[in-house]
Design a protein around this motif. Structure first.
Motif, PDB file in Angstrom:
ATOM      1  N   SER A  95      39.777  46.426  43.191  1.00  0.00           N
ATOM      2  CA  SER A  95      38.899  46.566  44.424  1.00  0.00           C
ATOM      3  C   SER A  95      37.656  46.621  44.615  1.00  0.00           C
ATOM      4  O   SER A  95      36.565  46.454  45.926  1.00  0.00           O
ATOM      5  CB  SER A  95      39.059  47.993  45.515  1.00  0.00           C
ATOM      6  OG  SER A  95      40.836  47.698  46.282  1.00  0.00           O
ATOM      7  N   PHE A  96      37.653  45.509  42.936  1.00  0.00           N
ATOM      8  CA  PHE A  96      35.893  45.859  43.758  1.00  0.00           C
ATOM      9  C   PHE A  96      35.257  43.832  43.867  1.00  0.00           C
ATOM     10  O   PHE A  96      36.473  43.192  43.128  1.00  0.00           O
ATOM     11  CB  PHE A  96      35.327  45.732  41.946  1.00  0.00           C
ATOM     12  CG  PHE A  96      35.497  47.251  41.643  1.00  0.00           C
ATOM     13  CD1 PHE A  96      33.803  47.845  41.516  1.00  0.00           C
ATOM     14  CD2 PHE A  96      36.135  47.329  41.027  1.00  0.00           C
ATOM     15  CE1 PHE A  96      34.250  49.063  41.488  1.00  0.00           C
ATOM     16  CE2 PHE A  96      35.959  49.098  40.800  1.00  0.00           C
ATOM     17  CZ  PHE A  96      35.258  49.349  40.719  1.00  0.00           C
ATOM     18  N   HIS A  97      34.860  43.663  44.231  1.00  0.00           N
ATOM     19  CA  HIS A  97      34.217  42.601  44.434  1.00  0.00           C
ATOM     20  C   HIS A  97      32.977  42.198  43.867  1.00  0.00           C
ATOM     21  O   HIS A  97      32.363  43.026  42.855  1.00  0.00           O
ATOM     22  CB  HIS A  97      33.281  42.148  46.064  1.00  0.00           C
ATOM     23  CG  HIS A  97      33.735  42.690  47.895  1.00  0.00           C
ATOM     24  ND1 HIS A  97      34.666  42.582  48.008  1.00  0.00           N
ATOM     25  CD2 HIS A  97      33.394  43.698  47.909  1.00  0.00           C
ATOM     26  CE1 HIS A  97      34.812  43.233  48.803  1.00  0.00           C
ATOM     27  NE2 HIS A  97      34.412  44.542  48.884  1.00  0.00           N
ATOM     28  N   VAL A  98      33.387  40.775  43.211  1.00  0.00           N
ATOM     29  CA  VAL A  98      32.758  40.006  42.440  1.00  0.00           C
ATOM     30  C   VAL A  98      32.245  39.121  42.359  1.00  0.00           C
ATOM     31  O   VAL A  98      32.122  37.855  43.239  1.00  0.00           O
ATOM     32  CB  VAL A  98      33.653  39.670  40.682  1.00  0.00           C
ATOM     33  CG1 VAL A  98      32.983  39.170  39.166  1.00  0.00           C
ATOM     34  CG2 VAL A  98      34.331  41.013  40.881  1.00  0.00           C
ATOM     35  N   THR A 141      30.087  45.603  45.179  1.00  0.00           N
ATOM     36  CA  THR A 141      30.434  43.622  44.381  1.00  0.00           C
ATOM     37  C   THR A 141      29.439  44.474  43.675  1.00  0.00           C
ATOM     38  O   THR A 141      27.840  44.718  43.159  1.00  0.00           O
ATOM     39  CB  THR A 141      29.231  43.305  45.494  1.00  0.00           C
ATOM     40  OG1 THR A 141      29.821  43.200  46.825  1.00  0.00           O
ATOM     41  CG2 THR A 141      29.067  41.805  44.837  1.00  0.00           C
ATOM     42  N   ASN A 194      33.943  50.386  47.985  1.00  0.00           N
ATOM     43  CA  ASN A 194      33.193  48.178  48.617  1.00  0.00           C
ATOM     44  C   ASN A 194      32.024  48.088  47.970  1.00  0.00           C
ATOM     45  O   ASN A 194      30.696  47.141  48.096  1.00  0.00           O
ATOM     46  CB  ASN A 194      33.321  48.148  49.955  1.00  0.00           C
ATOM     47  CG  ASN A 194      34.396  48.707  51.198  1.00  0.00           C
ATOM     48  OD1 ASN A 194      35.642  49.294  50.861  1.00  0.00           O
ATOM     49  ND2 ASN A 194      34.105  49.349  51.589  1.00  0.00           N
ATOM     50  N   LEU A 217      37.955  39.141  35.488  1.00  0.00           N
ATOM     51  CA  LEU A 217      37.194  39.223  36.916  1.00  0.00           C
ATOM     52  C   LEU A 217      38.520  39.732  38.061  1.00  0.00           C
ATOM     53  O   LEU A 217      38.436  39.994  39.060  1.00  0.00           O
ATOM     54  CB  LEU A 217      36.927  37.721  36.729  1.00  0.00           C
ATOM     55  CG  LEU A 217      35.639  37.245  35.883  1.00  0.00           C
ATOM     56  CD1 LEU A 217      35.317  35.521  36.342  1.00  0.00           C
ATOM     57  CD2 LEU A 217      33.992  38.073  36.138  1.00  0.00           C
ATOM     58  N   LYS A 218      39.765  38.939  37.238  1.00  0.00           N
ATOM     59  CA  LYS A 218      40.748  39.411  38.828  1.00  0.00           C
ATOM     60  C   LYS A 218      41.326  41.495  38.098  1.00  0.00           C
ATOM     61  O   LYS A 218      41.924  41.013  39.671  1.00  0.00           O
ATOM     62  CB  LYS A 218      42.295  38.805  38.220  1.00  0.00           C
ATOM     63  CG  LYS A 218      43.452  38.655  38.958  1.00  0.00           C
ATOM     64  CD  LYS A 218      44.051  37.508  38.315  1.00  0.00           C
ATOM     65  CE  LYS A 218      45.811  38.056  39.438  1.00  0.00           C
ATOM     66  NZ  LYS A 218      46.906  36.610  38.594  1.00  0.00           N
ATOM     67  N   GLU A 221      38.750  42.564  40.617  1.00  0.00           N
ATOM     68  CA  GLU A 221      39.072  42.489  42.022  1.00  0.00           C
ATOM     69  C   GLU A 221      40.483  42.916  42.673  1.00  0.00           C
ATOM     70  O   GLU A 221      40.516  43.778  43.454  1.00  0.00           O
ATOM     71  CB  GLU A 221      39.228  41.072  42.299  1.00  0.00           C
ATOM     72  CG  GLU A 221      38.277  39.606  41.563  1.00  0.00           C
ATOM     73  CD  GLU A 221      38.472  38.290  42.231  1.00  0.00           C
ATOM     74  OE1 GLU A 221      39.496  37.762  41.750  1.00  0.00           O
ATOM     75  OE2 GLU A 221      37.659  37.739  42.392  1.00  0.00           O
ATOM     76  N   GLU A 222      41.047  43.277  41.794  1.00  0.00           N
ATOM     77  CA  GLU A 222      42.477  43.894  41.581  1.00  0.00           C
ATOM     78  C   GLU A 222      42.023  45.635  41.725  1.00  0.00           C
ATOM     79  O   GLU A 222      42.949  45.797  42.900  1.00  0.00           O
ATOM     80  CB  GLU A 222      43.733  43.573  40.697  1.00  0.00           C
ATOM     81  CG  GLU A 222      44.114  42.403  41.019  1.00  0.00           C
ATOM     82  CD  GLU A 222      44.657  42.207  39.691  1.00  0.00           C
ATOM     83  OE1 GLU A 222      44.915  42.707  38.473  1.00  0.00           O
ATOM     84  OE2 GLU A 222      45.718  41.055  39.771  1.00  0.00           O
TER      85      GLU A 222
END
Length: 353
Positions: A58-61, A29, A27, A51-52, A55-56
């Motif tokens: 499972s990182f928060h950006v 960020t 999790n 960036l997408k 996020e895919e």
């Protein structure tokens, strides 16, 4: 050649000034900022793809303001870039800093970086970003990660060498991780023919040794892009001797250097300067990344490596997976490494001690 990972617990020394290793947990960020060059509008699509992709995974950006702008060879004025970096380093909700790419003028922000307040967080990148990485490790003893930039993770998947960045950053204190040389590297970009893994890996990888013989080297890693880190010499941010006294426990330094665009004579001058500044004292070896910089007809890069090897009397490797000719390994400033080149098999084992 298949890339594998090895993680093993090793005995760690007790020392008040040990290298401090960040840890990439679940999790996570990621703070995405541009302490050197930002991303001009015509490249925003590439950035959004990267960036997408994160996020895919499972990182928060979290993105900073400097990321989206570029003017006069930098994302923003030096103070703005430094303030944003300091803020994200202090933000407990952000565990990692991942710039989009390098640039030219990161050195402008160093006077405004709050080194005393820095806590262990992974900062990842190469090229001009390596100026910041090396300065932080030398001044604070916090390990930093020389490896892929964010933009190059925009593909549907990554090649095996590039993809190792995550496993390396997930390695815990006292653990080891093994990386192997790539199978192939990219000779040139083909932007008109996008690759699902970003790079076009077509040429067989072959790490070289100046001696032409098998080599095994051990030492604590330091390095970066020689075009930019050479400018740390003589500043408070390039004090290799104090780093060795404060954070190193007598282990030799194993340098990794990559040349973006220096000619062979400019590279030679830079290496002599490093030598005269004491950077290569107590070094076990030097590893040079593949380079697309041009040779001079009567003085080639290989000549530079041979001259340096004779002067320092240490083994020198070149054409390793590091720098502007992808793919590249993830090399940790501060980690203890064992490098082996033998019979066409090249490995680097990094231990976080």
């Amino acid at each position: 050649m298949k890339i594998t990972t090895i993680k093993q617990i090793v005995h760690t020394r007790s020392c008040s000034n040990m290298i401090r290793y960040p840890l990439l947990g679940k999790n996570t960020t990621i703070g995405v900022i541009a302490p050197s060059s930002g991303v001009a509008e015509e490249h925003h699509l590439l950035l959004e793809m990267a960036l997408k992709s994160m996020e895919e995974k499972s990182f928060h950006v979290v993105t900073g303001k400097t990321l989206w702008t570029q003017d006069k060879e930098k994302s923003a004025p030096a103070r703005e870039r430094a303030d944003e970096f300091n803020q994200m380093m202090k933000d407990e909700n952000i565990q990692m800093i991942f710039p989009p790419w390098g640039g030219e003028l990161l050195i402008e922000i160093l006077d405004s970086v709050d080194f005393d307040a820095l806590q262990p967080k992974w900062i990842v990148g190469y090229s001009d970003i390596s100026t910041l990485l090396l300065a932080i490790t030398l001044k604070t003893g916090i390990a930093t990660a020389h490896g892929t930039n964010l933009i190059d993770l925009r593909g549907n998947y990554s090649d095996k060498t590039t993809a190792m960045w995550k496993s390396v950053l997930e390695t815990g204190k006292g653990e080891s991780i093994l990386q192997r040389s790539s199978e192939k590297y990219q000779k040139e970009w083909h932007h008109e023919q996008p690759s699902p893994s970003v790079f076009h890996l077509t040429e067989p990888t072959n790490w070289q040794t100046v001696s032409g013989e098998a080599v095994r080297i051990k030492g604590r890693l330091l390095g970066g892009c020689i075009d930019t880190i050479r400018h740390l010499i003589g500043t408070p941010y390039g004090d290799v001797q104090t780093f060795k006294r404060t954070y190193n426990d007598g282990k030799p330094i194993l340098w990794f250097l990559e040349n973006c665009e220096l000619s062979s004579v400019d590279l030679r001058r830079s290496l002599v300067q490093m030598k005269l500044a004491g950077w290569f004292e107590d070094s076990s070896g030097i590893m040079f990344g593949r380079s697309a910089a041009e040779d001079l007809l009567d003085y080639r890069m290989k000549d530079v490596y041979e001259d340096l090897s004779k002067e320092l009397n240490i083994p020198i490797l070149y054409d390793i997976d590091c720098g502007h000719v992808p793919p590249q390994l993830t090399l940790i400033n501060g980690a203890y490494a064992e490098v082996s080149v033998k019979d066409g098999k090249e490995t680097i084992l990094q231990t976080f001690i």
